[in-house]
Design an enzyme around this catalytic site. Structure first.
Site, PDB file in Angstrom:
ATOM      1  N   ARG A 141       0.853  -1.183   0.000  1.00 32.94           N
ATOM      2  CA  ARG A 141       0.000   0.000   0.000  1.00 32.94           C
ATOM      3  C   ARG A 141       0.892   1.238   0.000  1.00 32.94           C
ATOM      4  O   ARG A 141       2.011   1.220   0.518  1.00 32.94           O
ATOM      5  CB  ARG A 141      -0.912   0.013   1.233  1.00 32.94           C
ATOM      6  CG  ARG A 141      -1.859  -1.166   1.340  1.00 32.94           C
ATOM      7  CD  ARG A 141      -2.672  -1.063   2.630  1.00 32.94           C
ATOM      8  NE  ARG A 141      -3.612  -2.182   2.763  1.00 32.94           N
ATOM      9  CZ  ARG A 141      -3.362  -3.306   3.414  1.00 32.94           C
ATOM     10  NH1 ARG A 141      -2.170  -3.478   4.003  1.00 32.94           N
ATOM     11  NH2 ARG A 141      -4.263  -4.268   3.493  1.00 32.94           N
ATOM     12  N   ARG A 239      -0.388  -1.899  -7.021  1.00 33.00           N
ATOM     13  CA  ARG A 239      -0.802  -2.970  -6.103  1.00 33.00           C
ATOM     14  C   ARG A 239      -1.767  -3.926  -6.821  1.00 33.00           C
ATOM     15  O   ARG A 239      -1.630  -5.144  -6.732  1.00 33.00           O
ATOM     16  CB  ARG A 239      -1.455  -2.341  -4.877  1.00 33.00           C
ATOM     17  CG  ARG A 239      -1.943  -3.335  -3.818  1.00 33.00           C
ATOM     18  CD  ARG A 239      -2.323  -2.539  -2.564  1.00 33.00           C
ATOM     19  NE  ARG A 239      -3.147  -3.289  -1.624  1.00 33.00           N
ATOM     20  CZ  ARG A 239      -2.667  -4.116  -0.697  1.00 33.00           C
ATOM     21  NH1 ARG A 239      -1.368  -4.335  -0.602  1.00 33.00           N
ATOM     22  NH2 ARG A 239      -3.480  -4.729   0.141  1.00 33.00           N
ATOM     23  N   HIS A 262      -4.499  -8.828   3.154  1.00 34.09           N
ATOM     24  CA  HIS A 262      -5.959  -8.803   3.286  1.00 34.09           C
ATOM     25  C   HIS A 262      -6.381  -9.715   4.432  1.00 34.09           C
ATOM     26  O   HIS A 262      -5.971 -10.875   4.483  1.00 34.09           O
ATOM     27  CB  HIS A 262      -6.630  -9.288   1.997  1.00 34.09           C
ATOM     28  CG  HIS A 262      -6.549  -8.314   0.873  1.00 34.09           C
ATOM     29  ND1 HIS A 262      -6.756  -8.669  -0.448  1.00 34.09           N
ATOM     30  CD2 HIS A 262      -6.283  -6.985   0.853  1.00 34.09           C
ATOM     31  CE1 HIS A 262      -6.618  -7.607  -1.225  1.00 34.09           C
ATOM     32  NE2 HIS A 262      -6.342  -6.579  -0.448  1.00 34.09           N
ATOM     33  N   TYR A 271      -9.715 -10.052  -7.759  1.00 34.70           N
ATOM     34  CA  TYR A 271      -8.724 -10.264  -8.813  1.00 34.70           C
ATOM     35  C   TYR A 271      -9.076 -11.459  -9.691  1.00 34.70           C
ATOM     36  O   TYR A 271      -8.627 -11.541 -10.835  1.00 34.70           O
ATOM     37  CB  TYR A 271      -7.324 -10.410  -8.202  1.00 34.70           C
ATOM     38  CG  TYR A 271      -6.913  -9.139  -7.503  1.00 34.70           C
ATOM     39  CD1 TYR A 271      -6.620  -7.982  -8.234  1.00 34.70           C
ATOM     40  CD2 TYR A 271      -6.869  -9.054  -6.110  1.00 34.70           C
ATOM     41  CE1 TYR A 271      -6.288  -6.803  -7.599  1.00 34.70           C
ATOM     42  CE2 TYR A 271      -6.532  -7.888  -5.472  1.00 34.70           C
ATOM     43  CZ  TYR A 271      -6.242  -6.760  -6.218  1.00 34.70           C
ATOM     44  OH  TYR A 271      -5.927  -5.580  -5.591  1.00 34.70           O
TER      45      TYR A 271
END
Length: 290
Positions: A141, A239, A262, A271
């Site tokens: 991040r 990311r 996560h 994704y």
């Protein structure tokens, strides 16, 4: 006046609510932009109609960004009610935009190659090369990247130790290319960015301080424009690209979840929609019977 409001609100978030450094920073950043828009106007005297004009200026931003700004301002005015400075929250009548399910933007391999094709000619180009290589190689991040210090990088084992959301540490591997450019930046160019105040942040701005989210965004946007990448991209795009390319090349979804930090696998599952969309497009293009 407005500066006093910001300082008091920041102390409230830090001390009374014990919010994380990144959360406080995001609230204050939203409040600072709000104050900048209204100049010297006393912001606690603004009404709903006044504030709606500002919210409309955020129209081109992502719905999540607009929602975050609304939440930040609502929290600020609730704090002013708590202090007894105002009676009603002008944000109560302002509703956040609906957050639909939007597939994140990501880059193709060719676009990544173009974005990372940076000639190193000075400390800034070296920093930018190392920064973008690391972001693509790790999927960190933006808040995690700008807060990196020397102690977070293990060059012997080629890993980065990250303190993510909820103060949970995770370990992410770094590829050889990113390691190479990180070493070059640290050994040969970072010392040239150091000013009077020393610090251990890995990536420094032109004042010798920790880089900002906005600064990194501008760097990525600038290189994207130069390279002719016609997508609305920012730090989070790298990311998304990291995760998408891993999945496309056969990585297990649980591993990607761990690398991204996560807490819930459902967050990572978006994704799979990206890769399914890619498969569908490839099928339509190449299947001979139209």
């Amino acid at each position: 006046m407005n500066e006093d409001y910001v300082r008091d609100f920041e102390n409230y978030l830090n001390i009374d609510l014990n919010y994380s450094k990144n959360t406080v920073s995001s609230y204050i950043n939203d409040l600072d932009k709000f104050i900048e828009y209204y100049g010297h106007t006393d912001i606690i005297k603004l009404n709903t109609t006044n504030i709606e004009k500002y919210i409309k200026t955020l129209g081109e931003a992502a719905p999540a960004t607009v929602s975050h700004n609304i939440s930040s301002l609502k929290a600020f005015y609730n704090y002013e009610i708590k202090l007894g400075k105002i009676e009603n929250n002008p944000m109560d009548a302002i509703k956040p935009p609906k957050l639909g399910t939007h597939l994140p933007v990501y880059l193709t391999i060719d676009e990544v190659d173009a974005l990372l094709d940076i000639d190193i000619v000075d400390p800034f180009s070296s920093r930018n090369k190392a920064l973008l290589e690391l972001m693509y190689a790790t999927g960190l991040r933006i808040s995690e990247v700008i807060n990196l210090e020397f102690k977070n990088i293990d060059f012997d084992d080629c890993i980065v130790r990250v303190m993510g959301k909820g103060n949970k540490e995770r370990i992410v591997p770094i590829n050889d290319i990113a390691i190479k450019y990180l070493k070059d930046y640290i050994d040969n160019y970072r010392p040239l960015l150091i000013k009077k105040n020393l610090n251990n942040y890995l990536f420094l701005n032109n004042h010798g301080n920790m880089m900002t989210r906005q600064g990194v965004f501008k760097i990525i946007k600038n290189y994207a424009d130069i390279k002719g990448i016609n997508k609305n991209i920012g730090p989070h795009t790298l990311r998304h690209t990291f995760a998408t390319h891993l999945l496309e090349n056969g990585a297990d979804l649980r591993i990607i979840q761990e690398l991204l930090g996560h807490s819930d696998i459902s967050t990572t599952q978006i994704y799979t929609h990206l890769t399914n969309e890619t498969l569908h497009n490839e099928y339509k293009e190449y299947f001979p019977r139209k």
